[in-house]
Design a protein around this motif. Structure first.
Motif, PDB file in Angstrom:
ATOM      1  N   ALA A  34      13.211 -36.143  -2.812  1.00 28.83           N
ATOM      2  CA  ALA A  34      14.629 -35.134  -2.985  1.00 28.83           C
ATOM      3  C   ALA A  34      13.363 -33.721  -4.022  1.00 28.83           C
ATOM      4  CB  ALA A  34      15.445 -35.645  -3.181  1.00 28.83           C
ATOM      5  N   ILE A  35      14.357 -32.434  -3.228  1.00 27.28           N
ATOM      6  CA  ILE A  35      13.996 -30.963  -4.977  1.00 27.28           C
ATOM      7  C   ILE A  35      15.307 -31.048  -4.823  1.00 27.28           C
ATOM      8  CG2 ILE A  35      12.068 -30.670  -2.541  1.00 27.28           C
ATOM      9  CD1 ILE A  35      14.158 -28.703  -1.570  1.00 27.28           C
ATOM     10  N   GLN A  36      15.082 -29.626  -5.974  1.00 29.93           N
ATOM     11  CA  GLN A  36      15.750 -29.283  -6.816  1.00 29.93           C
ATOM     12  C   GLN A  36      17.030 -28.674  -6.065  1.00 29.93           C
ATOM     13  OE1 GLN A  36      15.424 -27.658 -10.474  1.00 29.93           O
ATOM     14  NE2 GLN A  36      13.364 -29.549 -11.000  1.00 29.93           N
ATOM     15  N   GLY A  37      18.445 -28.901  -6.114  1.00 25.27           N
ATOM     16  CA  GLY A  37      19.234 -28.305  -5.966  1.00 25.27           C
ATOM     17  C   GLY A  37      19.450 -28.783  -3.701  1.00 25.27           C
ATOM     18  N   GLN A  38      18.811 -29.804  -3.614  1.00 23.89           N
ATOM     19  CA  GLN A  38      18.606 -29.481  -2.407  1.00 23.89           C
ATOM     20  C   GLN A  38      20.530 -30.197  -1.744  1.00 23.89           C
ATOM     21  OE1 GLN A  38      15.838 -33.072  -1.416  1.00 23.89           O
ATOM     22  NE2 GLN A  38      17.169 -33.512   0.352  1.00 23.89           N
ATOM     23  N   TRP A  39      20.554 -29.851  -0.574  1.00 17.53           N
ATOM     24  CA  TRP A  39      21.664 -29.866  -0.091  1.00 17.53           C
ATOM     25  C   TRP A  39      21.982 -31.767   1.018  1.00 17.53           C
ATOM     26  CZ3 TRP A  39      26.742 -26.904  -0.019  1.00 17.53           C
ATOM     27  CH2 TRP A  39      26.432 -25.836  -0.342  1.00 17.53           C
ATOM     28  N   VAL A  40      23.204 -32.213   0.150  1.00 18.55           N
ATOM     29  CA  VAL A  40      22.865 -33.316   0.638  1.00 18.55           C
ATOM     30  C   VAL A  40      24.473 -33.875   0.944  1.00 18.55           C
ATOM     31  CG1 VAL A  40      21.012 -34.707  -0.835  1.00 18.55           C
ATOM     32  CG2 VAL A  40      23.207 -34.943  -1.405  1.00 18.55           C
ATOM     33  N   GLU A  41      24.565 -35.531   2.447  1.00 16.84           N
ATOM     34  CA  GLU A  41      26.057 -35.513   2.509  1.00 16.84           C
ATOM     35  C   GLU A  41      26.334 -36.577   1.513  1.00 16.84           C
ATOM     36  OE1 GLU A  41      28.093 -33.400   4.459  1.00 16.84           O
ATOM     37  OE2 GLU A  41      26.112 -32.256   4.921  1.00 16.84           O
ATOM     38  N   GLU A  42      27.444 -37.330   2.316  1.00 15.81           N
ATOM     39  CA  GLU A  42      27.783 -38.838   1.065  1.00 15.81           C
ATOM     40  C   GLU A  42      27.096 -39.814   1.818  1.00 15.81           C
ATOM     41  OE1 GLU A  42      32.213 -38.820   0.019  1.00 15.81           O
ATOM     42  OE2 GLU A  42      31.410 -37.391  -1.803  1.00 15.81           O
ATOM     43  N   GLU A  43      26.462 -39.704   3.837  1.00 16.04           N
ATOM     44  CA  GLU A  43      26.439 -40.811   4.231  1.00 16.04           C
ATOM     45  C   GLU A  43      24.979 -40.805   4.501  1.00 16.04           C
ATOM     46  OE1 GLU A  43      27.968 -37.641   7.014  1.00 16.04           O
ATOM     47  OE2 GLU A  43      28.631 -38.699   5.004  1.00 16.04           O
ATOM     48  N   ASP A  44      24.175 -39.888   3.599  1.00 10.02           N
ATOM     49  CA  ASP A  44      22.815 -39.852   3.045  1.00 10.02           C
ATOM     50  C   ASP A  44      22.931 -41.410   2.659  1.00 10.02           C
ATOM     51  OD1 ASP A  44      22.453 -37.246   4.817  1.00 10.02           O
ATOM     52  OD2 ASP A  44      22.210 -35.522   3.187  1.00 10.02           O
ATOM     53  N   ILE A  45      20.828 -42.242   2.851  1.00  9.68           N
ATOM     54  CA  ILE A  45      21.062 -43.222   2.153  1.00  9.68           C
ATOM     55  C   ILE A  45      20.164 -41.678   0.968  1.00  9.68           C
ATOM     56  CG2 ILE A  45      19.199 -44.961   1.744  1.00  9.68           C
ATOM     57  CD1 ILE A  45      19.710 -44.937   5.336  1.00  9.68           C
ATOM     58  N   ILE A  46      20.619 -42.181  -0.091  1.00 11.15           N
ATOM     59  CA  ILE A  46      20.489 -41.705  -1.807  1.00 11.15           C
ATOM     60  C   ILE A  46      19.409 -42.909  -2.837  1.00 11.15           C
ATOM     61  CG2 ILE A  46      20.424 -40.044  -3.164  1.00 11.15           C
ATOM     62  CD1 ILE A  46      22.398 -38.945  -2.119  1.00 11.15           C
ATOM     63  N   LEU A  47      18.526 -42.956  -2.910  1.00 11.81           N
ATOM     64  CA  LEU A  47      17.802 -43.973  -3.679  1.00 11.81           C
ATOM     65  C   LEU A  47      17.475 -43.370  -4.944  1.00 11.81           C
ATOM     66  CD1 LEU A  47      15.704 -45.913  -1.217  1.00 11.81           C
ATOM     67  CD2 LEU A  47      17.916 -46.063  -1.734  1.00 11.81           C
ATOM     68  N   ILE A  48      17.459 -43.782  -6.127  1.00 10.99           N
ATOM     69  CA  ILE A  48      16.689 -43.652  -7.368  1.00 10.99           C
ATOM     70  C   ILE A  48      15.977 -45.060  -8.066  1.00 10.99           C
ATOM     71  CG2 ILE A  48      17.038 -43.369  -9.646  1.00 10.99           C
ATOM     72  CD1 ILE A  48      19.742 -41.774  -9.076  1.00 10.99           C
ATOM     73  N   ASP A  49      14.905 -44.995  -7.945  1.00  9.64           N
ATOM     74  CA  ASP A  49      14.046 -46.020  -7.946  1.00  9.64           C
ATOM     75  C   ASP A  49      14.147 -47.433  -7.299  1.00  9.64           C
ATOM     76  OD1 ASP A  49      12.991 -44.236 -10.200  1.00  9.64           O
ATOM     77  OD2 ASP A  49      14.327 -45.463 -12.172  1.00  9.64           O
TER      78      ASP A  49
END
Length: 228
Positions: A34-49
């Motif tokens: 990811a990059i700061q300020g990136q536009w995302v959608e709730e259906e995106d697969i977003i992972l932390i660690d």
């Protein structure tokens, strides 16, 4: 929406903390860093660690803030409200109550509801008990209630009622910075004690200074109804 807002809405962390996680390369969106300020959608697969981020259970708290505590989620500010509460999960103050004032402040991790409460155009009521340094007359109350020029704008009309010769109750529908103090100063009065006792349907009654309680389900439902 931007990724920081999504994290905040999910009750995960602040936008500033989101940026820190991104800088540490701990966040991916659909398999890419990811990059700061990136536009995302709730259906995106977003992972932390490498773990999927999902919305956290919402937390709603009424705190009786003491004098001397600053309503900020910025941890490097001395006597900030987050360190004062030492709550184990991410929460933040809904709006502000200046350091020299005491009383009701709402704490939550629900960014959506917080934004609706804070929208100036919604004209949600906030009620205060205020003591000034000397007795006031009826012209002071009339002038305050009709609106006062401060910070280049005229405040909205508001409701005032006398409690004693130097203390009054005031109900505002806006939240300008140090509004009551500046309104009083315009008439030559200095506020010596200011306590917020109500925000919309949430009352301070029963909460000792420095203590807090969870909102009831009915209280949260009423807040959501006001939002709608």
């Amino acid at each position: 929406m931007r990724i920081g807002k999504l994290f905040s809405n999910y009750g995960y962390c602040s936008r500033r903390e989101t940026n820190r996680l991104i800088d540490e390369k701990r966040v991916t969106v659909n398999g890419k860093l990811a990059i700061q300020g990136q536009w995302v959608e709730e259906e995106d697969i977003i992972l932390i660690d490498n773990e999927l981020i999902t919305p956290k259970d919402k937390v709603y708290i009424a705190l009786n803030k003491p004098v001397g505590i600053t309503c900020t989620a910025t941890k490097d500010v001395e006597s900030n409200i987050i360190d004062f509460m030492n709550y184990p999960e991410y929460i933040f103050p809904v709006g502000r109550l200046d350091k020299a004032s005491q009383g009701l402040i709402l704490m939550t991790n629900d960014g959506v509801l917080a934004n609706e409460i804070l929208k100036s155009e919604n004209e949600h009521e906030k009620e205060y008990i205020v003591t000034v340094h000397k007795p006031f007359d009826d012209s002071f109350m009339k002038g305050m209630s009709e609106g006062v020029e401060i910070c280049g704008v005229k405040t909205r009309t508001c409701k005032l009622s006398r409690i004693s010769e130097d203390t009054f109750r005031i109900i505002l529908t806006q939240g300008l910075n140090k509004q009551i103090r500046r309104m009083s100063k315009a008439f030559g009065y200095k506020v010596v004690r200011l306590e917020r006792i109500r925000i919309i349907n949430i009352k301070l009654e029963g909460i000792d200074i420095g203590k807090w309680r969870y909102l009831t389900e009915n209280e949260v439902m009423e807040l959501r109804n006001v939002e709608d």
